[in-house]
Design a protein around this motif. Structure first.
Motif, PDB file in Angstrom:
ATOM      1  N   LEU A 325       0.823  -1.204   0.000  1.00  0.00           N
ATOM      2  CA  LEU A 325       0.000   0.000   0.000  1.00  0.00           C
ATOM      3  C   LEU A 325       0.861   1.259   0.000  1.00  0.00           C
ATOM      4  CD1 LEU A 325      -2.842  -0.970   2.514  1.00  0.00           C
ATOM      5  CD2 LEU A 325      -2.987  -0.819   0.015  1.00  0.00           C
ATOM      6  N   ASP A 326       2.010   1.177   0.631  1.00  0.00           N
ATOM      7  CA  ASP A 326       2.896   2.337   0.695  1.00  0.00           C
ATOM      8  C   ASP A 326       3.572   2.622  -0.638  1.00  0.00           C
ATOM      9  OD1 ASP A 326       4.237   4.409   2.306  1.00  0.00           O
ATOM     10  OD2 ASP A 326       6.050   3.237   1.914  1.00  0.00           O
ATOM     11  N   ALA A 327       3.761   1.582  -1.456  1.00  0.00           N
ATOM     12  CA  ALA A 327       4.430   1.736  -2.766  1.00  0.00           C
ATOM     13  C   ALA A 327       3.652   0.932  -3.797  1.00  0.00           C
ATOM     14  CB  ALA A 327       5.881   1.267  -2.672  1.00  0.00           C
ATOM     15  N   PRO A 328       2.539   1.468  -4.298  1.00  0.00           N
ATOM     16  CA  PRO A 328       1.621   0.681  -5.129  1.00  0.00           C
ATOM     17  C   PRO A 328       2.004   0.542  -6.598  1.00  0.00           C
ATOM     18  CG  PRO A 328       0.737   2.873  -4.801  1.00  0.00           C
ATOM     19  CD  PRO A 328       1.988   2.801  -3.976  1.00  0.00           C
ATOM     20  N   ALA A 329       3.131   1.132  -7.025  1.00  0.00           N
ATOM     21  CA  ALA A 329       3.437   1.173  -8.462  1.00  0.00           C
ATOM     22  C   ALA A 329       3.529  -0.209  -9.092  1.00  0.00           C
ATOM     23  CB  ALA A 329       4.740   1.932  -8.694  1.00  0.00           C
ATOM     24  N   ASN A 330       3.937  -1.222  -8.344  1.00  0.00           N
ATOM     25  CA  ASN A 330       4.148  -2.549  -8.911  1.00  0.00           C
ATOM     26  C   ASN A 330       2.871  -3.395  -9.002  1.00  0.00           C
ATOM     27  OD1 ASN A 330       6.995  -2.558  -9.436  1.00  0.00           O
ATOM     28  ND2 ASN A 330       7.344  -2.621  -7.233  1.00  0.00           N
ATOM     29  N   TRP A 331       1.748  -2.879  -8.493  1.00  0.00           N
ATOM     30  CA  TRP A 331       0.519  -3.669  -8.585  1.00  0.00           C
ATOM     31  C   TRP A 331      -0.712  -2.844  -8.991  1.00  0.00           C
ATOM     32  CZ3 TRP A 331      -3.501  -2.038  -5.587  1.00  0.00           C
ATOM     33  CH2 TRP A 331      -3.204  -1.269  -4.449  1.00  0.00           C
ATOM     34  N   ASP A 332      -0.692  -1.551  -8.743  1.00  0.00           N
ATOM     35  CA  ASP A 332      -1.914  -0.751  -8.835  1.00  0.00           C
ATOM     36  C   ASP A 332      -2.584  -0.823 -10.204  1.00  0.00           C
ATOM     37  OD1 ASP A 332      -3.810   1.077  -7.747  1.00  0.00           O
ATOM     38  OD2 ASP A 332      -2.835   2.687  -8.839  1.00  0.00           O
ATOM     39  N   ARG A 333      -1.807  -0.681 -11.285  1.00  0.00           N
ATOM     40  CA  ARG A 333      -2.432  -0.667 -12.617  1.00  0.00           C
ATOM     41  C   ARG A 333      -2.688  -2.066 -13.172  1.00  0.00           C
ATOM     42  NH1 ARG A 333       1.504  -0.529 -17.102  1.00  0.00           N
ATOM     43  NH2 ARG A 333       3.601  -0.827 -16.272  1.00  0.00           N
ATOM     44  N   TYR A 334      -2.276  -3.091 -12.436  1.00  0.00           N
ATOM     45  CA  TYR A 334      -2.456  -4.464 -12.889  1.00  0.00           C
ATOM     46  C   TYR A 334      -3.684  -5.131 -12.264  1.00  0.00           C
ATOM     47  CZ  TYR A 334       2.344  -4.064 -14.604  1.00  0.00           C
ATOM     48  OH  TYR A 334       3.483  -3.666 -15.264  1.00  0.00           O
ATOM     49  N   TYR A 335      -4.090  -4.671 -11.100  1.00  0.00           N
ATOM     50  CA  TYR A 335      -5.186  -5.298 -10.373  1.00  0.00           C
ATOM     51  C   TYR A 335      -6.420  -4.407 -10.422  1.00  0.00           C
ATOM     52  CZ  TYR A 335      -1.580  -8.397  -8.442  1.00  0.00           C
ATOM     53  OH  TYR A 335      -0.558  -9.307  -8.285  1.00  0.00           O
ATOM     54  N   HIS A 336      -7.568  -5.014 -10.734  1.00  0.00           N
ATOM     55  CA  HIS A 336      -8.791  -4.257 -10.967  1.00  0.00           C
ATOM     56  C   HIS A 336      -9.924  -4.809 -10.097  1.00  0.00           C
ATOM     57  CE1 HIS A 336      -6.556  -2.692 -14.363  1.00  0.00           C
ATOM     58  NE2 HIS A 336      -6.383  -3.930 -14.804  1.00  0.00           N
ATOM     59  N   GLY A 337     -10.982  -4.012  -9.957  1.00  0.00           N
ATOM     60  CA  GLY A 337     -12.149  -4.439  -9.196  1.00  0.00           C
ATOM     61  C   GLY A 337     -12.362  -3.576  -7.975  1.00  0.00           C
ATOM     62  N   THR A 338     -13.131  -4.097  -7.060  1.00  0.00           N
ATOM     63  CA  THR A 338     -13.409  -3.380  -5.816  1.00  0.00           C
ATOM     64  C   THR A 338     -12.163  -3.375  -4.931  1.00  0.00           C
ATOM     65  OG1 THR A 338     -14.135  -5.363  -4.650  1.00  0.00           O
ATOM     66  CG2 THR A 338     -15.804  -4.183  -5.934  1.00  0.00           C
ATOM     67  N   ASP A 339     -12.227  -2.595  -3.871  1.00  0.00           N
ATOM     68  CA  ASP A 339     -11.099  -2.572  -2.935  1.00  0.00           C
ATOM     69  C   ASP A 339     -10.828  -3.960  -2.370  1.00  0.00           C
ATOM     70  OD1 ASP A 339     -10.810   0.128  -3.339  1.00  0.00           O
ATOM     71  OD2 ASP A 339     -11.780   0.742  -1.464  1.00  0.00           O
ATOM     72  N   ALA A 340     -11.897  -4.694  -2.067  1.00  0.00           N
ATOM     73  CA  ALA A 340     -11.727  -6.041  -1.515  1.00  0.00           C
ATOM     74  C   ALA A 340     -11.109  -6.983  -2.543  1.00  0.00           C
ATOM     75  CB  ALA A 340     -13.078  -6.587  -1.040  1.00  0.00           C
TER      76      ALA A 340
END
Length: 425
Positions: A325-340
């Motif tokens: 969560l502190d450094a989301p660059a490696n996952w943020d644009r790859y994972y989609h959907g709700t927060d859960a």
């Protein structure tokens, strides 16, 4: 000059012994140690590869240059007793990808520096991948430009390799997602067409000749193609030998070559065996290995909470969540959907993008704290059955010590054995 052991890989299918080789694509020390333990009793060499994003002159996401990575791997070999003469280091997707946001001339200069560093450090299997466009260019380049840039990088590698060392072999072509894996769920794949594979080979042959390095092209041993295997965040596409039959037959028209299969993670042992049988002799695996290691670490994390509740300020999983969560660059644009849904993917996606965080000091501290807490004590069989069920039968049979370190290594070994079996079948 010592001959590269991979130079004759196309001939392996017709003689006793190995018919293929696993390519272990990771920088995780536990995975590398497990791979060494798995390969050591076999006639196979150990091929370990680093990617352009993972290891480069700027450090990559591991913080290691090619020379650093070599020292890192050789240090593990020294600790485990693995013979260095059976170790092959490779570079994967070597090209401008880490710098593709720059103009092409600048990105290619960076790529040249990178491959020179790989070659100078004694990496002897080099995958040339210049298929991606740079700033202001199309997303994917045409065959001629891709091959021209690949030849430019091969020339740089040839100039930098040690004169008295093993001459590198080259892999050309790309029919796979960008380094890091697919960015969405995959519904289907198109197997590489036979004529496309032949065109890739011929266009690269001409480009190497135009660059005056036909002798280097004689050391091209493999072509990256899409045999119909891939994984996304949620699903795996399994190998279908029938669908790949025409592509497999193309090797008869490409003497001296094999196919390199990327993204073979999560394939069954039977599918891996079929891939090797059909000429996909180099089986690349990376996220699948760190995925099963993460399973083991999270299982040990749960066992530690059962045995020593409240002894740590954070569990391993909580520490990893905070890091991501502190450094989301490696996952943020790859994972989609709700927060859960995205929270679930951060830890349990097939894409295993959590692997980018294991080298971070916070992750290393959390793992060390876990292993220090569990120590060398024998863990209860019942908890191993509950949280590490796949390893329970060997523990119960007395084949596997019920200790944290042994259990983590065994989890990786179980998967690595599938690749060894496929290449020795």
């Amino acid at each position: 000059m010592t001959k590269n052991p991979l130079q004759s890989i196309a001939e392996w299918r017709g003689r006793p012994g190995p018919s293929g080789i696993p390519s272990i694509c990771t920088a995780h020390p536990v995975v590398i140690e497990a791979a060494m333990n798995c390969i050591a009793p076999t006639p196979l060499s150990l091929l370990i590869e680093a990617t352009c994003n993972q290891v480069n002159q700027d450090g990559g996401y591991t913080g290691m240059t090619p020379a650093d990575f070599r020292r890192f791997v050789e240090g593990i070999a020294a600790r485990t007793g693995f013979p260095l003469e059976r170790l092959i280091l490779g570079g994967d997707h070597l090209g401008p990808n880490p710098w593709k946001n720059l103009p092409a001339d600048q990105a290619m200069e960076k790529a040249e520096t990178m491959i020179r560093d790989y070659a100078a450090a004694g990496f002897t299997k080099l995958h040339l991948d210049c298929s991606m466009g740079c700033a202001g260019e199309p997303v994917a380049l045409d065959d001629a430009e891709t091959a021209s840039r690949a030849a430019r990088l091969a020339a740089a590698a040839e100039a930098a390799r040690p004169a008295d060392g093993v001459a590198p072999v080259y892999i050309i072509g790309t029919e796979v997602p960008i380094p890091g894996g697919a960015m969405e769920e995959i519904e289907g794949l198109e197997v590489t067409h036979s004529d496309a594979a032949q065109t890739t080979f011929e266009v690269h042959r001409r480009a190497f000749a135009d660059a005056g390095i036909s002798d280097a092209f004689a050391r091209v041993i493999g072509l990256v193609v899409q045999p119909g295997v891939e994984f996304g965040n949620h699903n795996v596409i399994d190998y279908d030998p029938v669908a790949a039959a025409e592509l497999s037959a193309t090797l008869d028209k490409l003497p001296g070559l094999v196919f390199e299969a990327h993204s073979t993670d999560y394939q069954t042992r039977e599918a891996l065996t079929a891939l090797v049988r059909d000429g996909f002799a180099i089986l690349k695996v990376g996220p699948g290995l760190t995925f099963v290691l993460r399973e083991a670490l999270y299982g040990l994390d749960a066992i530690a909470e059962e045995l020593f509740p409240g002894k740590r300020s954070q569990t391993l999983r909580q520490s990893m969540e905070a890091l991501m969560l502190d450094a989301p660059a490696n996952w943020d644009r790859y994972y989609h959907g709700t927060d859960a849904e995205r929270a679930l993917q951060r830890h349990f996606s097939y894409s295993d993008r959590i692997r980018y965080y294991w080298p971070q000091p916070g992750a290393e501290k959390a793992v060390t704290e876990l292993f220090d807490l569990l120590g060398e004590s024998e863990l209860p069989e019942t908890l191993i059955g509950q949280y590490l069920g796949g390893l329970y039968p060997d523990v119960r049979a007395g084949k596997l010590a019920p200790r944290a370190g042994a259990l983590a290594l065994a989890a990786v070994d179980r998967l690595a054995q599938d690749y060894v079996a496929a290449c020795l079948d």
